[in-house]
Scaffold this active site. Structure first.
Site, PDB file in Angstrom:
ATOM      1  N   HIS A  89       0.828  -1.220   0.000  1.00  0.00           N
ATOM      2  CA  HIS A  89       0.000   0.000   0.000  1.00  0.00           C
ATOM      3  C   HIS A  89       0.855   1.259   0.000  1.00  0.00           C
ATOM      4  CE1 HIS A  89       0.233   0.160   4.513  1.00  0.00           C
ATOM      5  NE2 HIS A  89       0.071   1.445   4.306  1.00  0.00           N
ATOM      6  N   ASP A 133       0.372  -7.547   1.892  1.00  0.00           N
ATOM      7  CA  ASP A 133       0.754  -6.124   1.835  1.00  0.00           C
ATOM      8  C   ASP A 133       2.281  -5.980   1.801  1.00  0.00           C
ATOM      9  OD1 ASP A 133       0.562  -3.391   1.790  1.00  0.00           O
ATOM     10  OD2 ASP A 133      -0.080  -3.184   3.893  1.00  0.00           O
ATOM     11  N   GLN A 222       0.559   5.974  11.505  1.00  0.00           N
ATOM     12  CA  GLN A 222       0.546   6.413  10.116  1.00  0.00           C
ATOM     13  C   GLN A 222       1.918   6.982   9.718  1.00  0.00           C
ATOM     14  OE1 GLN A 222      -2.390   6.343  11.813  1.00  0.00           O
ATOM     15  NE2 GLN A 222      -2.919   4.800  10.322  1.00  0.00           N
ATOM     16  N   GLY A 223       2.397   6.562   8.583  1.00  0.00           N
ATOM     17  CA  GLY A 223       3.715   6.975   8.109  1.00  0.00           C
ATOM     18  C   GLY A 223       4.804   5.964   8.439  1.00  0.00           C
ATOM     19  N   ASP A 224       4.510   5.066   9.375  1.00  0.00           N
ATOM     20  CA  ASP A 224       5.455   3.978   9.678  1.00  0.00           C
ATOM     21  C   ASP A 224       5.276   2.808   8.712  1.00  0.00           C
ATOM     22  OD1 ASP A 224       6.730   5.160  11.931  1.00  0.00           O
ATOM     23  OD2 ASP A 224       5.031   4.599  13.191  1.00  0.00           O
ATOM     24  N   SER A 225       4.173   2.792   7.999  1.00  0.00           N
ATOM     25  CA  SER A 225       3.880   1.683   7.094  1.00  0.00           C
ATOM     26  C   SER A 225       5.059   1.358   6.196  1.00  0.00           C
ATOM     27  CB  SER A 225       2.693   2.023   6.191  1.00  0.00           C
ATOM     28  OG  SER A 225       1.506   1.767   6.852  1.00  0.00           O
TER      29      SER A 225
HETATM   30  N1  ARG Z   1      -1.293   2.164   7.345  1.00  0.00           N
HETATM   31  C1  ARG Z   1      -0.406   2.982   8.100  1.00  0.00           C
HETATM   32  C2  ARG Z   1       0.586   3.692   7.196  1.00  0.00           C
HETATM   33  O1  ARG Z   1       0.333   3.780   6.021  1.00  0.00           O
HETATM   34  C3  ARG Z   1       0.254   2.224   9.223  1.00  0.00           C
HETATM   35  C4  ARG Z   1      -0.697   1.994  10.313  1.00  0.00           C
HETATM   36  C5  ARG Z   1      -0.127   1.259  11.445  1.00  0.00           C
HETATM   37  N2  ARG Z   1      -1.087   1.370  12.483  1.00  0.00           N
HETATM   38  C6  ARG Z   1      -0.964   0.841  13.685  1.00  0.00           C
HETATM   39  N3  ARG Z   1      -1.871   1.086  14.563  1.00  0.00           N
HETATM   40  N4  ARG Z   1       0.079   0.116  13.986  1.00  0.00           N
HETATM   41  O2  ARG Z   1       1.526   4.293   7.633  1.00  0.00           O
END
Ligand code: ARG
Length: 270
Positions: A89, A133, A222-225
């Site tokens: 993603h 993913d 968010q941003g760690d993905s």
């Molecule tokens: N989807 C998020 C991203 O794009 C990462 C989310 C991780 N969330 C969590 N609760 N660990 O950065």
């Protein structure tokens, strides 16, 4: 479309990345530092500051379409001089919009090496079946001489209690400065826990890892993905999704590298 995990994940990646990054930069970034001097100096959500000198294989993946002025977008892991593993993603934009950055703790600064992306290989099942993913990107300019992280290939490694650590430059939800490299310990909670916690979102035991704390407080965000979840010196998971960040009962979900190790290795070797 609601209740579909791809939608949940995409919304977190795009929508909440935007909101969280802008909100944190505009509001929490200045307010928390200026108005809460007694706030613990925690990072990620509930983590601590980290240094890429100690984890040179942790590579930031910036994007020119990022809402953040620093370009912060996702994380990734150097697995060969010219290959990084990230989340599928995170890899949906045009190849020319990405920059991989190695050795830069604070993304608003200029330390370290950078590379454009030459090509992207997204797991062909991503978006068609649950999970998957994961993606591999080939660097235009290899990070020669930089330590790489081997893939975990043991599918039984995700037993509850395994002591994994997650790294990233993502949102701190006001618990620390943005755009700054951080880490946090997230023990494996186990497939049974996320199977229940995320029954309506759809958690995939064979292909995902459930890690964090039942009580919340520490998590990726968010941003760690796309960034590394590390266990015993191996790439164990890839930051994928969650509902909120660090909230009780909603731990982080990570793509399970062992499940996809063969296809990832084929891309790495190509
Ligand atoms: N989807 C998020 C991203 O794009 C990462 C989310 C991780 N969330 C969590 N609760 N660990 O950065």
């Amino acid at each position: 479309m609601t209740g579909n995990k791809q939608v949940v994940r995409a919304a977190l990646a795009a929508g909440v990345l935007t909101a969280a990054s802008l909100g944190a930069v505009a509001v929490a970034g200045s307010a928390s530092a200026a108005q809460s001097p007694d706030r613990p100096t925690t990072r990620i959500v509930g983590g601590t500051v980290a240094h890429t000198a100690d984890t040179p294989w942790a590579v930031a993946l910036n994007n020119s379409g990022s809402p953040s002025p620093s370009g912060q977008w996702c994380g990734s892991t150097l697995v060969k001089a010219d290959k990084i593993v990230t989340a599928a993603h995170c890899a949906q934009e045009a190849v020319s919009t990405y920059t991989a950055i190695q050795g830069r703790d604070v993304l608003t600064q200029s330390a370290g090496k950078t590379s454009r992306i030459a090509s992207i290989s997204v797991d062909p099942e991503y978006g068609k079946s649950p999970a998957h993913d994961v993606a591999v990107m080939t660097l235009a300019t290899p990070f020669d001489g930089v330590d790489t992280l081997p893939l975990n290939t043991d599918k039984t490694a995700d037993a509850a209690g395994a002591a994994s650590v997650v790294y990233g430059w993502g949102s701190t939800e006001g618990t620390g400065p943005e755009d700054t490299f951080q880490k946090v310990d997230v023990p494996v909670l186990g497939d049974a826990y996320c199977g229940k916690a995320y029954a309506s979102e759809g958690y995939t035991a064979d292909g995902e890892i459930c890690a964090g704390y039942e009580e919340g407080g520490k998590d990726s965000c968010q941003g760690d993905s796309g960034g590394p979840l590390v266990l015993n010196g191996r790439l164990f998971g890839v930051v994928s999704w969650g509902v909120g960040c660090a909230d009780a009962g909603n731990p982080g979900v990570y793509a399970e590298v062992a499940t996809y190790a063969a296809e990832l290795q084929a891309q790495i070797d190509s």
